[in-house]
Design a protein around this motif. Structure first.
Motif, PDB file in Angstrom:
ATOM      1  N   TRP A   1       0.811  -1.210   0.000  1.00 16.03           N
ATOM      2  CA  TRP A   1       0.000   0.000   0.000  1.00 16.03           C
ATOM      3  C   TRP A   1       0.850   1.268   0.000  1.00 16.03           C
ATOM      4  O   TRP A   1       0.495   2.256  -0.632  1.00 16.03           O
ATOM      5  CB  TRP A   1      -0.934   0.002   1.209  1.00 16.03           C
ATOM      6  CG  TRP A   1      -1.921  -1.120   1.171  1.00 16.03           C
ATOM      7  CD1 TRP A   1      -1.962  -2.213   1.979  1.00 16.03           C
ATOM      8  CD2 TRP A   1      -3.007  -1.274   0.256  1.00 16.03           C
ATOM      9  NE1 TRP A   1      -3.007  -3.034   1.628  1.00 16.03           N
ATOM     10  CE2 TRP A   1      -3.666  -2.477   0.576  1.00 16.03           C
ATOM     11  CE3 TRP A   1      -3.485  -0.498  -0.798  1.00 16.03           C
ATOM     12  CZ2 TRP A   1      -4.768  -2.923  -0.132  1.00 16.03           C
ATOM     13  CZ3 TRP A   1      -4.580  -0.927  -1.503  1.00 16.03           C
ATOM     14  CH2 TRP A   1      -5.212  -2.141  -1.164  1.00 16.03           C
ATOM     15  N   GLU A   2       1.943   1.253   0.739  1.00 19.14           N
ATOM     16  CA  GLU A   2       2.767   2.454   0.801  1.00 19.14           C
ATOM     17  C   GLU A   2       3.327   2.823  -0.567  1.00 19.14           C
ATOM     18  O   GLU A   2       3.356   3.992  -0.957  1.00 19.14           O
ATOM     19  CB  GLU A   2       3.896   2.274   1.810  1.00 19.14           C
ATOM     20  CG  GLU A   2       3.416   2.216   3.252  1.00 19.14           C
ATOM     21  CD  GLU A   2       4.562   2.166   4.242  1.00 19.14           C
ATOM     22  OE1 GLU A   2       4.276   2.124   5.435  1.00 19.14           O
ATOM     23  OE2 GLU A   2       5.727   2.189   3.790  1.00 19.14           O
TER      24      GLU A   2
ATOM     25  N   TRP B   1       1.973   2.047  -3.423  1.00 18.26           N
ATOM     26  CA  TRP B   1       0.842   2.511  -4.221  1.00 18.26           C
ATOM     27  C   TRP B   1       0.527   3.965  -3.915  1.00 18.26           C
ATOM     28  O   TRP B   1       0.338   4.782  -4.816  1.00 18.26           O
ATOM     29  CB  TRP B   1      -0.371   1.631  -3.945  1.00 18.26           C
ATOM     30  CG  TRP B   1      -1.629   2.055  -4.662  1.00 18.26           C
ATOM     31  CD1 TRP B   1      -1.901   1.950  -5.982  1.00 18.26           C
ATOM     32  CD2 TRP B   1      -2.778   2.661  -4.067  1.00 18.26           C
ATOM     33  NE1 TRP B   1      -3.153   2.440  -6.262  1.00 18.26           N
ATOM     34  CE2 TRP B   1      -3.715   2.882  -5.104  1.00 18.26           C
ATOM     35  CE3 TRP B   1      -3.108   3.018  -2.761  1.00 18.26           C
ATOM     36  CZ2 TRP B   1      -4.949   3.462  -4.862  1.00 18.26           C
ATOM     37  CZ3 TRP B   1      -4.353   3.599  -2.524  1.00 18.26           C
ATOM     38  CH2 TRP B   1      -5.271   3.813  -3.577  1.00 18.26           C
ATOM     39  N   GLU B   2       0.473   4.316  -2.608  1.00 15.42           N
ATOM     40  CA  GLU B   2       0.177   5.690  -2.227  1.00 15.42           C
ATOM     41  C   GLU B   2       1.281   6.644  -2.681  1.00 15.42           C
ATOM     42  O   GLU B   2       1.011   7.769  -3.107  1.00 15.42           O
ATOM     43  CB  GLU B   2      -0.013   5.782  -0.713  1.00 15.42           C
ATOM     44  CG  GLU B   2      -1.292   5.123  -0.223  1.00 15.42           C
ATOM     45  CD  GLU B   2      -1.495   5.280   1.272  1.00 15.42           C
ATOM     46  OE1 GLU B   2      -0.502   5.625   1.955  1.00 15.42           O
ATOM     47  OE2 GLU B   2      -2.610   5.053   1.751  1.00 15.42           O
ATOM     48  N   ASP B   3       2.529   6.198  -2.592  1.00 20.38           N
ATOM     49  CA  ASP B   3       3.644   7.038  -3.044  1.00 20.38           C
ATOM     50  C   ASP B   3       3.537   7.310  -4.540  1.00 20.38           C
ATOM     51  O   ASP B   3       3.776   8.430  -4.998  1.00 20.38           O
ATOM     52  CB  ASP B   3       4.983   6.349  -2.739  1.00 20.38           C
ATOM     53  CG  ASP B   3       5.292   6.333  -1.250  1.00 20.38           C
ATOM     54  OD1 ASP B   3       6.186   5.555  -0.851  1.00 20.38           O
ATOM     55  OD2 ASP B   3       4.652   7.091  -0.500  1.00 20.38           O
TER      56      ASP B   3
ATOM     57  N   MET C   1       0.776   7.264  -6.370  1.00 20.53           N
ATOM     58  CA  MET C   1      -0.377   8.136  -6.603  1.00 20.53           C
ATOM     59  C   MET C   1      -0.044   9.591  -6.284  1.00 20.53           C
ATOM     60  O   MET C   1      -0.506  10.510  -6.955  1.00 20.53           O
ATOM     61  CB  MET C   1      -1.560   7.674  -5.748  1.00 20.53           C
ATOM     62  CG  MET C   1      -2.142   6.329  -6.156  1.00 20.53           C
ATOM     63  SD  MET C   1      -3.186   6.431  -7.622  1.00 20.53           S
ATOM     64  CE  MET C   1      -4.726   6.996  -6.892  1.00 20.53           C
ATOM     65  N   ALA C   2       0.780   9.800  -5.234  1.00 23.35           N
ATOM     66  CA  ALA C   2       1.088  11.165  -4.793  1.00 23.35           C
ATOM     67  C   ALA C   2       2.256  11.786  -5.546  1.00 23.35           C
ATOM     68  O   ALA C   2       2.458  13.007  -5.484  1.00 23.35           O
ATOM     69  CB  ALA C   2       1.392  11.160  -3.295  1.00 23.35           C
TER      70      ALA C   2
ATOM     71  N   ALA D   1      -2.754   9.913 -10.263  1.00 27.97           N
ATOM     72  CA  ALA D   1      -4.084   9.690  -9.693  1.00 27.97           C
ATOM     73  C   ALA D   1      -5.174   9.925 -10.735  1.00 27.97           C
ATOM     74  O   ALA D   1      -6.142   9.157 -10.815  1.00 27.97           O
ATOM     75  CB  ALA D   1      -4.298  10.594  -8.483  1.00 27.97           C
TER      76      ALA D   1
ATOM     77  N   ARG E   1      -7.016   2.408   4.113  1.00 27.62           N
ATOM     78  CA  ARG E   1      -6.442   1.810   2.911  1.00 27.62           C
ATOM     79  C   ARG E   1      -7.336   0.710   2.358  1.00 27.62           C
ATOM     80  O   ARG E   1      -7.530   0.578   1.155  1.00 27.62           O
ATOM     81  CB  ARG E   1      -5.060   1.240   3.215  1.00 27.62           C
ATOM     82  CG  ARG E   1      -4.001   2.311   3.433  1.00 27.62           C
ATOM     83  CD  ARG E   1      -2.706   1.686   3.853  1.00 27.62           C
ATOM     84  NE  ARG E   1      -1.675   2.686   4.019  1.00 27.62           N
ATOM     85  CZ  ARG E   1      -0.489   2.452   4.549  1.00 27.62           C
ATOM     86  NH1 ARG E   1      -0.196   1.243   4.966  1.00 27.62           N
ATOM     87  NH2 ARG E   1       0.405   3.400   4.668  1.00 27.62           N
TER      88      ARG E   1
ATOM     89  N   MET F   1     -10.277   2.210   0.559  1.00 27.04           N
ATOM     90  CA  MET F   1      -9.890   2.681  -0.766  1.00 27.04           C
ATOM     91  C   MET F   1      -9.744   1.507  -1.716  1.00 27.04           C
ATOM     92  O   MET F   1     -10.147   1.563  -2.870  1.00 27.04           O
ATOM     93  CB  MET F   1      -8.576   3.461  -0.677  1.00 27.04           C
ATOM     94  CG  MET F   1      -8.683   4.742   0.129  1.00 27.04           C
ATOM     95  SD  MET F   1      -7.088   5.527   0.371  1.00 27.04           S
ATOM     96  CE  MET F   1      -6.763   6.078  -1.288  1.00 27.04           C
TER      97      MET F   1
END
Length: 308
Positions: free
Chosen positions: A29-30, A32-34, A36-37, A43, A80, A83
């Protein structure tokens, strides 16, 4: 107007993330979030692809014998996971489509001193220099990644499918031409023999025509001209440069001679124009380097160091 090479790569990566997130064993997840950001386009593309597949989702909802995830009452999903649940609904519909479209990487690697010619399914051809790693996609032979080393590309013309080469942070787009690419420690060098190549890097963009060359690095885009007829001389053991920095020359020498070659800081930015025949014994090679480069070659363990 068509998509740029960078947008195509973002779209491909977004589709890969959609499929991965739908995997029940997904835990990254980390990352993936990195991703996206990291860029607003990530995104935007991610959710656009997810929403575009709603029709496929509806088809899957009506398909028989499909297991449906059950969420117990009173069970609060982590942020998470919530989402992922939203993504999962869409990804169920695109999963089988995305899986079939996912890249199937194929690594081709040459040993130091070895050269290899690879024929691609689209009719294009790649000649790999020694100590080179090239990643191909079995499903899309017109998208490749040069991880290390040097390669000469002879690309089959296709107006509807540009040929993409990724070299670190630099993307090369070609419609049908002959060009030479080197993966440098801090960037990429591209030289064109025939046709045109579009270079997209963090430092900017450049359109290269026959005889043009550019080095893309954190210092910017450094353009110069090259001898078209001598562009592939490295295949015969001869290297040619036109106003090249000695730190770049040393990288070319090290790959060809199969030994680490470093340059003293005071020589790194000195320019060199000329060619070197690197056939022969180690003593002959050292003598040529000292004579033509105007340096002293010092043995440094298994490698050489160029000093004033």
């Amino acid at each position: 107007m068509g998509m740029s090479a960078t947008d195509k790569i973002i779209e491909r990566d977004a589709l890969n993330w959609l499929v991965r997130v739908n995997d029940p064993d997904f835990t990254d997840w980390e990352a993936w979030e990195d991703w996206m950001a990291a860029d607003a386009r990530h995104a935007d593309t991610y959710w656009r692809l997810a929403e575009a597949e709603q029709d496929a989702v509806e088809a899957f909802r009506t398909a028989p014998a499909r297991r449906t995830p059950v969420i117990r009452r009173g069970f609060a999903l982590p942020r998470r996971a919530m989402m992922a649940a939203v993504v999962g609904v869409f990804a169920l519909g695109v999963g089988w489509i995305g899986w079939s479209a996912r890249p199937q990487p194929w690594l081709i690697e040459t040993a130091p001193g070895e050269q290899r010619t690879v024929a691609l399914d689209d009719g294009s051809q790649v000649v790999l220099d020694g100590a080179t790693q090239l990643v191909l996609d079995r499903r899309n032979p017109r998208e490749v990644t040069l991880k290390t080393g040097r390669a000469l590309f002879e690309v089959e013309h296709d107006e509807t499918r540009p040929f993409l080469v990724q070299v670190g942070d630099t993307t090369l787009t070609d419609m049908g031409t002959v060009f030479d690419v080197t993966h440098l420690r801090d960037g990429a060098r591209v030289s064109v023999s025939e046709g045109q190549v579009q270079v997209e890097a963090r430092a900017g963009r450049a359109l290269l025509n026959p005889g043009d060359s550019v080095i893309a690095s954190p210092r910017g885009l450094e353009r110069r001209s090259v001898d078209v007829d001598g562009m592939d001389d490295w295949r015969e053991g001869r290297l040619s440069w036109n106003g090249e920095r000695l730190d770049v020359v040393a990288q070319d020498l090290g790959r060809t001679l199969n030994r680490p070659i470093t340059v003293s800081p005071e020589l790194a930015t000195r320019r060199f124009s000329g060619s070197l025949n690197l056939r022969g014994t180690s003593a002959m090679q050292k003598s040529r380097l000292e004579l033509l480069l105007g340096v002293t070659v010092i043995e440094d363990g298994e490698g050489w160091r160029l000093e004033p």
